[in-house]
Structures are given as structure tokens and as C-alpha cells.
Scaffold this motif. Structure first.
Motif, PDB file in Angstrom:
ATOM      1  N   SER A 114      60.829  -8.032   0.730  1.00  0.00           N
ATOM      2  CA  SER A 114      60.110  -6.733   0.392  1.00  0.00           C
ATOM      3  C   SER A 114      60.828  -5.930  -0.562  1.00  0.00           C
ATOM      4  O   SER A 114      61.323  -5.505  -1.940  1.00  0.00           O
ATOM      5  N   VAL A 115      61.754  -4.760   1.090  1.00  0.00           N
ATOM      6  CA  VAL A 115      62.827  -4.066   0.514  1.00  0.00           C
ATOM      7  C   VAL A 115      64.063  -4.326   0.357  1.00  0.00           C
ATOM      8  O   VAL A 115      64.480  -3.661  -0.788  1.00  0.00           O
ATOM      9  N   VAL A 116      64.608  -5.714   0.208  1.00  0.00           N
ATOM     10  CA  VAL A 116      66.299  -5.850  -0.390  1.00  0.00           C
ATOM     11  C   VAL A 116      65.625  -6.582  -1.820  1.00  0.00           C
ATOM     12  O   VAL A 116      66.276  -6.062  -2.992  1.00  0.00           O
ATOM     13  N   TRP A 117      64.317  -7.048  -2.283  1.00  0.00           N
ATOM     14  CA  TRP A 117      63.852  -7.072  -3.269  1.00  0.00           C
ATOM     15  C   TRP A 117      63.804  -5.891  -4.129  1.00  0.00           C
ATOM     16  O   TRP A 117      64.319  -5.407  -5.705  1.00  0.00           O
ATOM     17  N   ALA A 118      62.991  -5.214  -3.997  1.00  0.00           N
ATOM     18  CA  ALA A 118      63.386  -3.831  -4.241  1.00  0.00           C
ATOM     19  C   ALA A 118      64.312  -3.165  -5.050  1.00  0.00           C
ATOM     20  O   ALA A 118      64.317  -2.480  -5.602  1.00  0.00           O
TER      21      ALA A 118
ATOM     22  N   SER B  32      56.250  -1.899  -5.041  1.00  0.00           N
ATOM     23  CA  SER B  32      55.084  -2.042  -5.135  1.00  0.00           C
ATOM     24  C   SER B  32      54.589  -3.235  -5.255  1.00  0.00           C
ATOM     25  O   SER B  32      53.835  -4.251  -5.358  1.00  0.00           O
ATOM     26  N   PHE B  33      55.362  -4.063  -6.298  1.00  0.00           N
ATOM     27  CA  PHE B  33      55.594  -5.087  -7.145  1.00  0.00           C
ATOM     28  C   PHE B  33      56.803  -6.307  -6.133  1.00  0.00           C
ATOM     29  O   PHE B  33      55.157  -7.621  -5.957  1.00  0.00           O
ATOM     30  N   THR B  34      57.082  -5.657  -5.487  1.00  0.00           N
ATOM     31  CA  THR B  34      57.959  -7.130  -4.387  1.00  0.00           C
ATOM     32  C   THR B  34      56.805  -7.423  -2.829  1.00  0.00           C
ATOM     33  O   THR B  34      56.901  -8.234  -2.380  1.00  0.00           O
ATOM     34  N   LEU B  35      56.316  -6.496  -2.693  1.00  0.00           N
ATOM     35  CA  LEU B  35      55.739  -5.994  -1.633  1.00  0.00           C
ATOM     36  C   LEU B  35      54.309  -7.501  -1.790  1.00  0.00           C
ATOM     37  O   LEU B  35      54.200  -8.428  -1.210  1.00  0.00           O
TER      38      LEU B  35
ATOM     39  N   ARG C  22      54.542 -14.872  -0.494  1.00  0.00           N
ATOM     40  CA  ARG C  22      55.775 -15.298  -0.085  1.00  0.00           C
ATOM     41  C   ARG C  22      55.779 -16.176   1.899  1.00  0.00           C
ATOM     42  O   ARG C  22      55.771 -17.272   2.178  1.00  0.00           O
ATOM     43  N   SER C  23      55.306 -15.071   2.408  1.00  0.00           N
ATOM     44  CA  SER C  23      55.605 -14.397   3.676  1.00  0.00           C
ATOM     45  C   SER C  23      54.149 -15.782   4.731  1.00  0.00           C
ATOM     46  O   SER C  23      55.234 -15.726   5.888  1.00  0.00           O
ATOM     47  N   LEU C  24      53.175 -16.072   4.113  1.00  0.00           N
ATOM     48  CA  LEU C  24      52.016 -16.270   4.609  1.00  0.00           C
ATOM     49  C   LEU C  24      52.668 -18.023   4.859  1.00  0.00           C
ATOM     50  O   LEU C  24      52.104 -18.241   5.712  1.00  0.00           O
ATOM     51  N   LYS C  25      53.724 -18.798   4.182  1.00  0.00           N
ATOM     52  CA  LYS C  25      53.530 -19.516   4.134  1.00  0.00           C
ATOM     53  C   LYS C  25      54.555 -20.059   5.305  1.00  0.00           C
ATOM     54  O   LYS C  25      54.445 -21.163   6.407  1.00  0.00           O
ATOM     55  N   TYR C  26      55.139 -18.995   5.933  1.00  0.00           N
ATOM     56  CA  TYR C  26      55.986 -18.786   7.818  1.00  0.00           C
ATOM     57  C   TYR C  26      55.744 -18.643   8.541  1.00  0.00           C
ATOM     58  O   TYR C  26      56.053 -18.713  10.064  1.00  0.00           O
ATOM     59  N   ILE C  27      53.782 -18.497   8.614  1.00  0.00           N
ATOM     60  CA  ILE C  27      52.949 -18.775  10.162  1.00  0.00           C
ATOM     61  C   ILE C  27      53.127 -20.005   9.997  1.00  0.00           C
ATOM     62  O   ILE C  27      52.358 -19.493  10.946  1.00  0.00           O
TER      63      ILE C  27
ATOM     64  N   TRP D 100      52.993   5.093   3.223  1.00  0.00           N
ATOM     65  CA  TRP D 100      52.310   4.809   4.184  1.00  0.00           C
ATOM     66  C   TRP D 100      51.242   3.620   4.053  1.00  0.00           C
ATOM     67  O   TRP D 100      50.430   3.186   4.775  1.00  0.00           O
ATOM     68  N   LEU D 101      51.514   3.045   2.635  1.00  0.00           N
ATOM     69  CA  LEU D 101      50.262   1.802   2.459  1.00  0.00           C
ATOM     70  C   LEU D 101      50.679   0.618   2.526  1.00  0.00           C
ATOM     71  O   LEU D 101      50.324  -0.117   3.487  1.00  0.00           O
ATOM     72  N   PHE D 102      52.567   0.320   2.626  1.00  0.00           N
ATOM     73  CA  PHE D 102      53.318  -0.825   3.773  1.00  0.00           C
ATOM     74  C   PHE D 102      52.900  -0.467   5.314  1.00  0.00           C
ATOM     75  O   PHE D 102      52.669  -1.402   5.607  1.00  0.00           O
ATOM     76  N   THR D 103      52.237   0.567   6.204  1.00  0.00           N
ATOM     77  CA  THR D 103      52.122   0.771   7.600  1.00  0.00           C
ATOM     78  C   THR D 103      51.010   0.856   7.546  1.00  0.00           C
ATOM     79  O   THR D 103      51.042  -0.457   8.796  1.00  0.00           O
ATOM     80  N   PHE D 104      50.274   0.514   6.994  1.00  0.00           N
ATOM     81  CA  PHE D 104      48.781  -0.022   6.860  1.00  0.00           C
ATOM     82  C   PHE D 104      48.713  -1.415   6.657  1.00  0.00           C
ATOM     83  O   PHE D 104      47.838  -2.335   7.150  1.00  0.00           O
ATOM     84  N   ILE D 105      49.405  -2.318   5.926  1.00  0.00           N
ATOM     85  CA  ILE D 105      49.295  -3.572   5.161  1.00  0.00           C
ATOM     86  C   ILE D 105      49.939  -3.999   6.852  1.00  0.00           C
ATOM     87  O   ILE D 105      49.503  -4.863   7.217  1.00  0.00           O
ATOM     88  N   ILE D 106      50.912  -3.556   7.511  1.00  0.00           N
ATOM     89  CA  ILE D 106      51.676  -4.036   8.574  1.00  0.00           C
ATOM     90  C   ILE D 106      50.901  -4.568   9.765  1.00  0.00           C
ATOM     91  O   ILE D 106      50.933  -5.356  10.255  1.00  0.00           O
TER      92      ILE D 106
END
Length: 186
Positions: free
Chosen positions: A20-24, A65-68, A74-79, A158-164
Motif C-alpha cells: 500500500s505504501v509503495v503504490w501510494a 486511502s485507495f491503495t490500502l 490482494r494480501s488476503l490471497k497470501y495467507i 491512525w486508521l492504518f494502525t487500527f486496521i493492522i
């Protein structure tokens, strides 16, 4: 089992953050470069450099916000299908819900189309968890800080922290909330 959830969460969090950070960063950079070129590429001096940095700083949280959201999907596939500490998440096929004895009950090669229903349930679980973190933060804000409301300090960071944080608890609850996901020994 606790170690499995922690390691799968840590892998997911690192992947989510990097993607998400690299895309943003890329999107904000493209917008900044486009605006610089569209203004006739004036000679770089301290004012122009500061203006370009401010443009980048403005667009980065918007792009993030969009790339997150995209990175969350996309990240769910790799779990899935990665053996960690003797356990792994497996995604069930549609036919395996009624026939539990078949050997092909798990999807071996998971595509993004296979994840849509699972992602919706997992995403709603994350929304509820992030919402509960927001309520706790609001209580903390009113009781222990000088802020008048949550929107004085709340932003994408802060939203990203809560999501993590919510991601960790959502992985623990994922097997019980979604019937197509199982934690199996490997």
C-alpha cells in the motif's frame, strides 16, 4: 497455535504495509511529476522544491486511502496454503461443503476470484473490529486527553494502525466466521 496466528499476521502486515505504501508513493509521485511538467517545468529552487514536496504530501494520504483497500484485497490471497508452525489456512472448494471426505476439498491454487466471498466476510469483520477500536479511542479521548473529538487527531495513519491491529484478531476469528476457511495441521 498462537505463534501461527502471530506469524501469519506479521507476514500479512508487512505485505500490506509495503504494497500500500509503495503504490501510494508511486501514485503521489506521478501526480507530482505531472503537475510539475504541466506547469512548464520551472527551474528547481528551494520554493519549487518545497511546493513539489507539499503537493506530494497532500496526495500521499489520498492515494494511500485507495491503495490500502486494494492491498487489503490482494494480501488476503497470501495467507492461504503456507505452513507455519504446523498449521495453515486452507480455502474450501464449493463442492467440499457437502462432501467432507474428498481429497480435493481444498483449493490448491487460489485466484482472486476465489477470494471474493471470503474477503467480504473478512472485510466486514475488520470493519467491526476497527469500529470497536474507534469507540475505545473515543472513550479514551474524552476521558484522558484535551481533544474535544476524534476528528481532531484521527487520520489515515491512525486508521492504518487500527486496521493492522484488527487484522490480528480477524485472523483468529476467520475460521469460525467464514465456513470456507479452515485452519488445518500440515
Amino acid at each position: 497455535m498462537g505463534r501461527f496466528y502471530f506469524i501469519i499476521w506479521l507476514r500479512w502486515a508487512v505485505r500490506l504495509t509495503i504494497c500500500s505504501v509503495v503504490w501510494a508513493f508511486f501514485i503521489a509521485s506521478i501526480i507530482t511529476i505531472y503537475l510539475y511538467i504541466s506547469q512548464g517545468m520551472p527551474n528547481l529552487n528551494s520554493e519549487i522544491s518545497e511546493a513539489l514536496f507539499n503537493i506530494f504530501k497532500f496526495w500521499f494520504p489520498i492515494a494511500w486511502s485507495f491503495t490500502l483497500l486494494l492491498a487489503l484485497f490482494r494480501s488476503l490471497k497470501y495467507i492461504f496454503n503456507s505452513c507455519i508452525n504446523g498449521y495453515e489456512f486452507k480455502l474450501l472448494t464449493c463442492s467440499s461443503v457437502s462432501d467432507k471426505d474428498s481429497d480435493d476439498e481444498f483449493i490448491q491454487t487460489i485466484g482472486y476470484g476465489d477470494l471474493v466471498k471470503v474477503w467480504r466476510r473478512w472485510f466486514m469483520l475488520n470493519i467491526w473490529l476497527v469500529g470497536s477500536f474507534m469507540i475505545l479511542s473515543l472513550v479514551y479521548t474524552y476521558l484522558f486527553t484535551s481533544f474535544d473529538g476524534v476528528f481532531e487527531w484521527f487520520n489515515i495513519y491512525w486508521l492504518f494502525t487500527f486496521i493492522i491491529l484488527a487484522g490480528y484478531f480477524s485472523f483468529i476469528l476467520l475460521g469460525s466466521r467464514c465456513k470456507k476457511v479452515k485452519v488445518v495441521k500440515c
